[in-house]
Design an enzyme around this catalytic site. Structure first.
Site, PDB file in Angstrom:
ATOM      1  N   HIS A 189      68.101  30.413  84.093  1.00 52.26           N
ATOM      2  CA  HIS A 189      68.265  28.981  83.830  1.00 52.26           C
ATOM      3  C   HIS A 189      69.755  28.681  83.662  1.00 52.26           C
ATOM      4  O   HIS A 189      70.455  29.439  82.964  1.00 52.26           O
ATOM      5  CB  HIS A 189      67.478  28.568  82.579  1.00 52.26           C
ATOM      6  CG  HIS A 189      67.495  27.095  82.328  1.00 52.26           C
ATOM      7  ND1 HIS A 189      66.753  26.204  83.080  1.00 52.26           N
ATOM      8  CD2 HIS A 189      68.207  26.354  81.449  1.00 52.26           C
ATOM      9  CE1 HIS A 189      67.006  24.980  82.657  1.00 52.26           C
ATOM     10  NE2 HIS A 189      67.879  25.038  81.668  1.00 52.26           N
ATOM     11  N   ASN A 208      63.279  34.735  84.942  1.00 53.43           N
ATOM     12  CA  ASN A 208      63.856  33.506  85.481  1.00 53.43           C
ATOM     13  C   ASN A 208      65.300  33.395  85.029  1.00 53.43           C
ATOM     14  O   ASN A 208      65.687  33.965  84.014  1.00 53.43           O
ATOM     15  CB  ASN A 208      63.053  32.295  84.965  1.00 53.43           C
ATOM     16  CG  ASN A 208      63.593  30.975  85.488  1.00 53.43           C
ATOM     17  OD1 ASN A 208      63.804  30.818  86.675  1.00 53.43           O
ATOM     18  ND2 ASN A 208      63.825  30.038  84.575  1.00 53.43           N
ATOM     19  N   ILE A 241      54.643  28.615  86.274  1.00 49.43           N
ATOM     20  CA  ILE A 241      53.897  29.793  86.728  1.00 49.43           C
ATOM     21  C   ILE A 241      52.482  29.730  86.152  1.00 49.43           C
ATOM     22  O   ILE A 241      52.320  29.566  84.945  1.00 49.43           O
ATOM     23  CB  ILE A 241      54.600  31.090  86.289  1.00 49.43           C
ATOM     24  CG1 ILE A 241      56.027  31.118  86.809  1.00 49.43           C
ATOM     25  CG2 ILE A 241      53.804  32.311  86.760  1.00 49.43           C
ATOM     26  CD1 ILE A 241      56.162  31.014  88.331  1.00 49.43           C
ATOM     27  N   GLY A 252      68.736  28.887  97.645  1.00 49.16           N
ATOM     28  CA  GLY A 252      68.577  30.337  97.733  1.00 49.16           C
ATOM     29  C   GLY A 252      69.877  31.120  97.717  1.00 49.16           C
ATOM     30  O   GLY A 252      69.919  32.267  98.156  1.00 49.16           O
ATOM     31  N   SER A 253      70.935  30.538  97.168  1.00 54.16           N
ATOM     32  CA  SER A 253      72.200  31.306  97.110  1.00 54.16           C
ATOM     33  C   SER A 253      72.057  32.495  96.170  1.00 54.16           C
ATOM     34  O   SER A 253      72.633  33.560  96.412  1.00 54.16           O
ATOM     35  CB  SER A 253      73.358  30.403  96.675  1.00 54.16           C
ATOM     36  OG  SER A 253      73.225  29.995  95.332  1.00 54.16           O
ATOM     37  N   ASN A 254      71.261  32.348  95.119  1.00 57.68           N
ATOM     38  CA  ASN A 254      71.020  33.505  94.240  1.00 57.68           C
ATOM     39  C   ASN A 254      70.182  34.558  94.956  1.00 57.68           C
ATOM     40  O   ASN A 254      70.412  35.759  94.785  1.00 57.68           O
ATOM     41  CB  ASN A 254      70.315  33.052  92.953  1.00 57.68           C
ATOM     42  CG  ASN A 254      71.298  32.563  91.911  1.00 57.68           C
ATOM     43  OD1 ASN A 254      71.895  33.364  91.194  1.00 57.68           O
ATOM     44  ND2 ASN A 254      71.491  31.269  91.840  1.00 57.68           N
TER      45      ASN A 254
HETATM   46  C1  GRF Z   1      70.429  28.137  89.930  1.00 56.81           C
HETATM   47  O1  GRF Z   1      71.420  27.346  89.310  1.00 56.81           O
HETATM   48  C2  GRF Z   1      69.525  28.734  88.883  1.00 56.81           C
HETATM   49  O2  GRF Z   1      70.138  28.886  87.613  1.00 56.81           O
HETATM   50  C3  GRF Z   1      68.428  27.719  88.777  1.00 56.81           C
HETATM   51  O3  GRF Z   1      68.251  27.204  90.065  1.00 56.81           O
HETATM   52  C4  GRF Z   1      69.488  27.309  90.779  1.00 56.81           C
HETATM   53  C5  GRF Z   1      69.189  27.971  92.092  1.00 56.81           C
HETATM   54  O4  GRF Z   1      70.283  27.838  92.922  1.00 56.81           O
HETATM   55  N1  GRF Z   1      67.202  28.321  88.272  1.00 56.81           N
HETATM   56  P1  GRF Z   1      70.183  28.589  94.359  1.00 56.81           P
HETATM   57  O5  GRF Z   1      68.972  28.025  95.068  1.00 56.81           O
HETATM   58  O6  GRF Z   1      70.030  30.047  94.072  1.00 56.81           O
HETATM   59  O7  GRF Z   1      71.473  28.257  95.048  1.00 56.81           O
END
Ligand code: GRF
Length: 189
Positions: free
Chosen positions: A104, A102, A88, A12-14
Protein backbone atom coordinates in the site's frame (compact mmCIF):
# COMPACT_ATOMS: atom_id res chain seq x y z
CA UNK A 1 11.36 -24.07 -6.14
CA UNK A 2 9.27 -21.20 -4.71
CA UNK A 3 6.15 -20.30 -6.69
CA UNK A 4 4.81 -16.73 -6.88
CA UNK A 5 1.46 -15.68 -8.35
CA UNK A 6 0.95 -11.94 -8.87
CA UNK A 7 -2.32 -9.98 -9.02
CA UNK A 8 -2.59 -6.52 -10.61
CA UNK A 9 -5.36 -4.25 -11.90
CA UNK A 10 -3.41 -1.48 -13.57
CA UNK A 11 -0.08 -0.44 -14.99
CA UNK A 12 1.97 -3.25 -13.45
CA UNK A 13 5.26 -1.42 -12.94
CA UNK A 14 5.69 -3.28 -9.66
CA UNK A 15 4.94 -6.56 -11.43
CA UNK A 16 7.62 -5.80 -14.02
CA UNK A 17 10.09 -4.82 -11.30
CA UNK A 18 9.44 -8.07 -9.36
CA UNK A 19 9.78 -10.19 -12.51
CA UNK A 20 13.14 -8.54 -13.32
CA UNK A 21 14.35 -8.95 -9.74
CA UNK A 22 13.80 -12.73 -9.76
CA UNK A 23 14.63 -13.30 -13.44
CA UNK A 24 18.05 -14.81 -12.68
CA UNK A 25 16.94 -16.59 -9.50
CA UNK A 26 16.59 -20.29 -10.29
CA UNK A 27 14.80 -20.92 -6.98
CA UNK A 28 11.87 -18.64 -7.82
CA UNK A 29 9.15 -19.21 -10.40
CA UNK A 30 6.72 -16.44 -11.37
CA UNK A 31 3.78 -18.69 -12.32
CA UNK A 32 1.42 -16.04 -13.70
CA UNK A 33 -0.03 -12.58 -13.36
CA UNK A 34 -3.79 -12.50 -12.79
CA UNK A 35 -5.83 -9.38 -13.55
CA UNK A 36 -9.45 -8.28 -13.28
CA UNK A 37 -9.10 -5.64 -16.02
CA UNK A 38 -9.12 -6.64 -19.70
CA UNK A 39 -7.35 -3.40 -20.69
CA UNK A 40 -4.82 -3.39 -17.84
CA UNK A 41 -1.38 -2.30 -19.06
CA UNK A 42 0.05 -5.10 -16.94
CA UNK A 43 -1.11 -7.54 -19.66
CA UNK A 44 1.05 -5.71 -22.21
CA UNK A 45 3.97 -6.02 -19.81
CA UNK A 46 3.29 -9.78 -19.46
CA UNK A 47 3.41 -10.17 -23.25
CA UNK A 48 6.72 -8.30 -23.39
CA UNK A 49 8.15 -10.23 -20.42
CA UNK A 50 6.82 -13.56 -21.74
CA UNK A 51 4.97 -14.13 -18.44
CA UNK A 52 1.59 -15.90 -18.26
CA UNK A 53 -1.17 -13.30 -18.04
CA UNK A 54 -4.71 -14.36 -17.11
CA UNK A 55 -7.87 -12.25 -16.99
CA UNK A 56 -10.81 -13.10 -14.68
CA UNK A 57 -14.19 -11.45 -14.10
CA UNK A 58 -16.25 -10.96 -10.96
CA UNK A 59 -18.06 -14.24 -11.42
CA UNK A 60 -14.81 -16.20 -11.50
CA UNK A 61 -13.52 -14.35 -8.42
CA UNK A 62 -16.57 -13.96 -6.18
CA UNK A 63 -19.36 -16.24 -7.46
CA UNK A 64 -17.44 -19.46 -8.08
CA UNK A 65 -14.20 -21.21 -7.07
CA UNK A 66 -12.75 -20.66 -10.56
CA UNK A 67 -9.85 -18.38 -9.55
CA UNK A 68 -9.27 -20.43 -6.38
CA UNK A 69 -8.96 -23.66 -8.40
CA UNK A 70 -6.58 -22.02 -10.85
CA UNK A 71 -4.46 -20.73 -7.95
CA UNK A 72 -4.30 -24.21 -6.42
CA UNK A 73 -2.79 -25.59 -9.63
CA UNK A 74 0.14 -23.17 -9.23
CA UNK A 75 0.82 -24.38 -5.66
CA UNK A 76 1.82 -20.80 -4.73
CA UNK A 77 4.25 -20.18 -1.88
CA UNK A 78 3.26 -16.51 -2.04
CA UNK A 79 0.41 -14.60 -3.66
CA UNK A 80 1.47 -11.00 -4.25
CA UNK A 81 -0.99 -8.16 -4.81
CA UNK A 82 0.82 -5.44 -6.75
CA UNK A 83 -1.77 -2.79 -7.45
CA UNK A 84 -4.82 -5.04 -7.26
CA UNK A 85 -8.00 -3.13 -6.43
CA UNK A 86 -10.58 -5.73 -5.45
CA UNK A 87 -11.16 -7.11 -1.96
CA UNK A 88 -9.91 -10.71 -1.61
CA UNK A 89 -12.78 -13.21 -1.09
CA UNK A 90 -12.97 -15.43 1.95
CA UNK A 91 -12.29 -18.63 -0.02
CA UNK A 92 -8.85 -17.36 -1.05
CA UNK A 93 -8.01 -16.12 2.46
CA UNK A 94 -9.05 -19.49 3.92
CA UNK A 95 -7.10 -21.54 1.37
CA UNK A 96 -3.92 -19.47 1.50
CA UNK A 97 -3.56 -18.29 5.11
CA UNK A 98 -0.61 -15.93 5.62
CA UNK A 99 0.37 -16.39 1.99
CA UNK A 100 -1.24 -13.31 0.47
CA UNK A 101 0.64 -10.01 0.73
CA UNK A 102 -0.13 -6.51 -0.51
CA UNK A 103 1.72 -3.25 -0.90
CA UNK A 104 0.00 0.00 0.00
CA UNK A 105 1.45 3.40 -0.96
CA UNK A 106 1.02 4.98 2.47
CA UNK A 107 1.79 4.33 6.15
CA UNK A 108 -1.22 2.20 7.18
CA UNK A 109 -3.48 2.45 9.05
CA UNK A 110 -3.39 6.03 7.73
CA UNK A 111 -4.83 6.61 4.26
CA UNK A 112 -6.06 3.06 3.72
CA UNK A 113 -9.36 1.40 2.99
CA UNK A 114 -11.81 1.27 0.12
CA UNK A 115 -11.10 3.81 -2.60
CA UNK A 116 -7.70 4.75 -1.19
CA UNK A 117 -5.35 3.88 -4.02
CA UNK A 118 -2.90 5.57 -6.37
CA UNK A 119 -3.24 9.33 -6.68
CA UNK A 120 -6.09 9.48 -4.14
CA UNK A 121 -3.69 8.37 -1.44
CA UNK A 122 -1.03 10.95 -2.33
CA UNK A 123 -3.63 13.71 -2.64
CA UNK A 124 -4.91 12.85 0.86
CA UNK A 125 -1.35 12.82 2.28
CA UNK A 126 -0.74 16.27 0.77
CA UNK A 127 -4.13 17.65 1.85
CA UNK A 128 -3.43 16.44 5.38
CA UNK A 129 -0.10 18.33 5.45
CA UNK A 130 1.72 15.14 6.41
CA UNK A 131 5.49 15.57 6.90
CA UNK A 132 6.13 11.93 6.04
CA UNK A 133 4.60 9.09 4.05
CA UNK A 134 5.84 5.76 2.83
CA UNK A 135 4.95 2.20 1.86
CA UNK A 136 3.33 -0.58 3.83
CA UNK A 137 3.77 -4.24 2.92
CA UNK A 138 1.24 -6.33 4.82
CA UNK A 139 -0.58 -9.65 4.95
CA UNK A 140 -4.03 -9.57 3.41
CA UNK A 141 -7.20 -10.41 5.30
CA UNK A 142 -10.87 -10.08 4.35
CA UNK A 143 -10.82 -6.30 4.78
CA UNK A 144 -9.02 -3.68 2.70
CA UNK A 145 -5.53 -2.84 3.99
CA UNK A 146 -6.03 -4.30 7.48
CA UNK A 147 -3.75 -7.35 7.67
CA UNK A 148 -0.63 -7.61 9.84
CA UNK A 149 2.15 -5.25 8.77
CA UNK A 150 5.31 -6.94 7.46
CA UNK A 151 7.42 -3.87 6.59
CA UNK A 152 7.01 -0.10 6.47
CA UNK A 153 9.50 2.28 4.87
CA UNK A 154 9.12 6.04 5.38
CA UNK A 155 10.06 9.08 3.31
CA UNK A 156 9.70 12.76 4.07
CA UNK A 157 7.07 15.04 2.53
CA UNK A 158 8.12 18.66 2.08
CA UNK A 159 5.91 21.71 1.59
CA UNK A 160 6.80 21.89 -2.10
CA UNK A 161 5.94 18.23 -2.70
CA UNK A 162 2.93 17.57 -4.92
CA UNK A 163 0.86 14.39 -5.20
CA UNK A 164 2.89 13.59 -8.32
CA UNK A 165 6.26 14.11 -6.63
CA UNK A 166 5.04 12.04 -3.67
CA UNK A 167 3.96 9.28 -6.07
CA UNK A 168 7.45 9.29 -7.60
CA UNK A 169 9.09 8.92 -4.19
CA UNK A 170 6.69 6.11 -3.26
CA UNK A 171 7.28 4.18 -6.48
CA UNK A 172 11.04 4.39 -5.87
CA UNK A 173 10.55 2.86 -2.41
CA UNK A 174 8.26 0.16 -3.81
CA UNK A 175 10.75 -0.84 -6.50
CA UNK A 176 13.59 -1.01 -3.98
CA UNK A 177 11.87 -2.81 -1.09
CA UNK A 178 8.96 -4.94 -2.35
CA UNK A 179 11.11 -7.56 -4.14
CA UNK A 180 13.49 -7.74 -1.17
CA UNK A 181 10.64 -8.34 1.28
CA UNK A 182 9.19 -11.00 -1.05
CA UNK A 183 12.61 -12.70 -1.17
CA UNK A 184 12.81 -12.61 2.65
CA UNK A 185 9.31 -14.09 3.00
CA UNK A 186 10.25 -16.89 0.58
CA UNK A 187 13.64 -17.30 2.29
CA UNK A 188 15.45 -16.99 -1.00
CA UNK A 189 18.20 -14.43 -1.78
C1 GRF B 1 1.40 0.97 -6.30
O1 GRF B 1 1.56 2.31 -5.90
C2 GRF B 1 1.07 0.12 -5.10
O2 GRF B 1 1.55 0.65 -3.87
C3 GRF B 1 -0.43 0.14 -5.09
O3 GRF B 1 -0.83 0.16 -6.43
C4 GRF B 1 0.20 0.79 -7.21
C5 GRF B 1 0.50 -0.13 -8.36
O4 GRF B 1 1.27 0.55 -9.28
N1 GRF B 1 -0.96 -1.03 -4.39
P1 GRF B 1 1.78 -0.31 -10.56
O5 GRF B 1 0.55 -0.84 -11.26
O6 GRF B 1 2.63 -1.42 -10.01
O7 GRF B 1 2.56 0.67 -11.39
Amino acid sequence: MKNIVLFASGSGSNVENIVHYFQENSEVNICAVLTNKTQAKVLDRCNKLKINGLYFNRNAFYESDCVLEILKTFKPDLIVLAGFLWKIPENLIANFPDKIVNIHPALLPKFGGKGMYGKYVHEAVKANNETETGITIHYVNENYDEGAVIRQVKTSVSLDDTPDSIAKKIHELEYEYFPKVIAQLLEVE
